[in-house]
Scaffold this motif. Structure first.
Motif, PDB file in Angstrom:
ATOM      1  N   LEU A  70      -5.952   1.993   6.655  1.00  0.00           N
ATOM      2  CA  LEU A  70      -5.236   2.759   5.640  1.00  0.00           C
ATOM      3  C   LEU A  70      -3.789   2.283   5.559  1.00  0.00           C
ATOM      4  O   LEU A  70      -3.104   2.194   6.576  1.00  0.00           O
ATOM      5  N   ILE A  71      -3.353   1.969   4.350  1.00  0.00           N
ATOM      6  CA  ILE A  71      -1.964   1.605   4.080  1.00  0.00           C
ATOM      7  C   ILE A  71      -1.357   2.720   3.244  1.00  0.00           C
ATOM      8  O   ILE A  71      -1.882   3.059   2.175  1.00  0.00           O
ATOM      9  N   VAL A  72      -0.269   3.309   3.715  1.00  0.00           N
ATOM     10  CA  VAL A  72       0.355   4.445   3.024  1.00  0.00           C
ATOM     11  C   VAL A  72       1.782   4.088   2.626  1.00  0.00           C
ATOM     12  O   VAL A  72       2.619   3.792   3.495  1.00  0.00           O
ATOM     13  N   TYR A  73       2.042   4.136   1.330  1.00  0.00           N
ATOM     14  CA  TYR A  73       3.390   3.873   0.824  1.00  0.00           C
ATOM     15  C   TYR A  73       4.046   5.175   0.392  1.00  0.00           C
ATOM     16  O   TYR A  73       3.457   5.960  -0.358  1.00  0.00           O
ATOM     17  N   PRO A  90      13.000   3.873  -9.504  1.00  0.00           N
ATOM     18  CA  PRO A  90      12.819   2.545 -10.127  1.00  0.00           C
ATOM     19  C   PRO A  90      12.232   1.503  -9.178  1.00  0.00           C
ATOM     20  O   PRO A  90      11.339   0.737  -9.559  1.00  0.00           O
ATOM     21  N   GLY A  91      12.721   1.465  -7.936  1.00  0.00           N
ATOM     22  CA  GLY A  91      12.210   0.486  -6.988  1.00  0.00           C
ATOM     23  C   GLY A  91      10.756   0.754  -6.619  1.00  0.00           C
ATOM     24  O   GLY A  91       9.935  -0.172  -6.541  1.00  0.00           O
ATOM     25  N   CYS A  92      10.420   2.021  -6.389  1.00  0.00           N
ATOM     26  CA  CYS A  92       9.036   2.384  -6.079  1.00  0.00           C
ATOM     27  C   CYS A  92       8.126   2.068  -7.261  1.00  0.00           C
ATOM     28  O   CYS A  92       6.986   1.621  -7.082  1.00  0.00           O
ATOM     29  N   SER A  93       8.639   2.279  -8.456  1.00  0.00           N
ATOM     30  CA  SER A  93       7.847   1.999  -9.658  1.00  0.00           C
ATOM     31  C   SER A  93       7.594   0.507  -9.803  1.00  0.00           C
ATOM     32  O   SER A  93       6.502   0.082 -10.218  1.00  0.00           O
ATOM     33  N   LEU A  95       7.320  -1.599  -7.342  1.00  0.00           N
ATOM     34  CA  LEU A  95       6.279  -1.922  -6.375  1.00  0.00           C
ATOM     35  C   LEU A  95       4.909  -1.515  -6.904  1.00  0.00           C
ATOM     36  O   LEU A  95       3.939  -2.277  -6.795  1.00  0.00           O
ATOM     37  N   ALA A  96       4.820  -0.325  -7.487  1.00  0.00           N
ATOM     38  CA  ALA A  96       3.532   0.143  -8.010  1.00  0.00           C
ATOM     39  C   ALA A  96       3.010  -0.779  -9.102  1.00  0.00           C
ATOM     40  O   ALA A  96       1.803  -1.008  -9.213  1.00  0.00           O
ATOM     41  N   ASP A 176       9.190  -4.352   2.090  1.00  0.00           N
ATOM     42  CA  ASP A 176       8.285  -3.877   1.048  1.00  0.00           C
ATOM     43  C   ASP A 176       8.241  -4.789  -0.179  1.00  0.00           C
ATOM     44  O   ASP A 176       7.282  -4.731  -0.943  1.00  0.00           O
ATOM     45  N   GLU A 177       9.256  -5.613  -0.370  1.00  0.00           N
ATOM     46  CA  GLU A 177       9.300  -6.387  -1.607  1.00  0.00           C
ATOM     47  C   GLU A 177       8.240  -7.481  -1.652  1.00  0.00           C
ATOM     48  O   GLU A 177       7.911  -7.989  -2.721  1.00  0.00           O
ATOM     49  N   ALA A 178       7.682  -7.833  -0.500  1.00  0.00           N
ATOM     50  CA  ALA A 178       6.683  -8.899  -0.465  1.00  0.00           C
ATOM     51  C   ALA A 178       5.271  -8.387  -0.691  1.00  0.00           C
ATOM     52  O   ALA A 178       4.355  -9.178  -0.903  1.00  0.00           O
TER      53      ALA A 178
END
Length: 221
Positions: A70-73, A90-93, A95-96, A176-178
């Protein structure tokens, strides 16, 4: 801008080959790092965390959706975040937006899920508005504080052995950016890509590359 010079195709190819040496070194170093990650010790989860999901209350075990990994963000979408209630961080968006089709992760016994402080009604509206199809749960207790994502985004990785769950890895900030692509996510997990070229401990599940790959709608067959 101080742009690089214009050169002949031969000179360009020579420069590319020179850079390619370093790029391959980078790839091998990344593979070695993932191999070390698979050998990290784990810490047992002893608390009973509770989330609110699309169909009601859910435990951390439920978030696995029957899979082993399980990967949880932690996605920041709540009243004190800019854009609420129409938009998420904005940053989370960003990534999504770059998350690959989940069928490929699922085929490797891995589930990706997002968690936020927003109620399920708001999350459903945001997913529809943004075109996202990622399992998304509402935080109801101290899960975010316990796993380092109460004040900043981050990605936690967990492994399930029957009813026993352990935390295996965590990244945040530029880590997280990768992520977003299938391979980048699998490289974070304790079982890795599960392909036979990987340096993994004895007994880990592995199969040849290419053989298990499918178009995303074909995995059920």
């Amino acid at each position: 801008m101080d742009l690089p010079p214009i050169v002949t195709p031969e000179a360009w190819e020579a420069a590319r080959q020179e850079l390619l040496v370093k790029e391959k070194e980078h790839t091998r170093a990344r593979d070695a790092l993932a191999a070390q990650r698979r050998r990290m010790p784990r810490t047992a989860i002893v608390k009973d965390y509770l989330f609110d999901g699309p169909t009601g209350p859910a435990s951390l075990q439920d978030l696995f959706d029957g899979r082993r990994q399980l990967i949880v963000y932690r996605f920041f979408y709540q009243p004190d975040v800019d854009g609420w209630p129409d938009l998420g961080c904005p940053g989370c968006s960003l990534l999504a937006d770059q998350v690959a089709h989940l069928a490929h992760l699922n085929a490797r016994d891995t589930t990706l899920a997002f968690v936020s402080r927003a109620p399920q009604e708001r999350i459903a509206q945001l997913k529809l508005r943004m075109g996202w199809d990622i399992p998304w749960y509402t935080l109801t207790d101290g899960f975010d504080a316990d796993f380092g994502v109460d004040e900043w985004h981050g990605t936690n990785v967990f492994y399930r052995d029957g009813h026993h769950i352990s935390r295996t890895y965590f990244i945040n900030n530029r880590g997280d950016e990768a992520v977003g692509g299938t391979w980048a996510y699998l490289d974070l997990t304790p079982l890795g890509r599960q392909e036979d070229w990987e340096d993994s401990p004895a007994g880990y599940p592995q199969s040849p590359p290419y053989v298990w790959w499918r178009r995303h709608h074909e995995y059920d067959t």
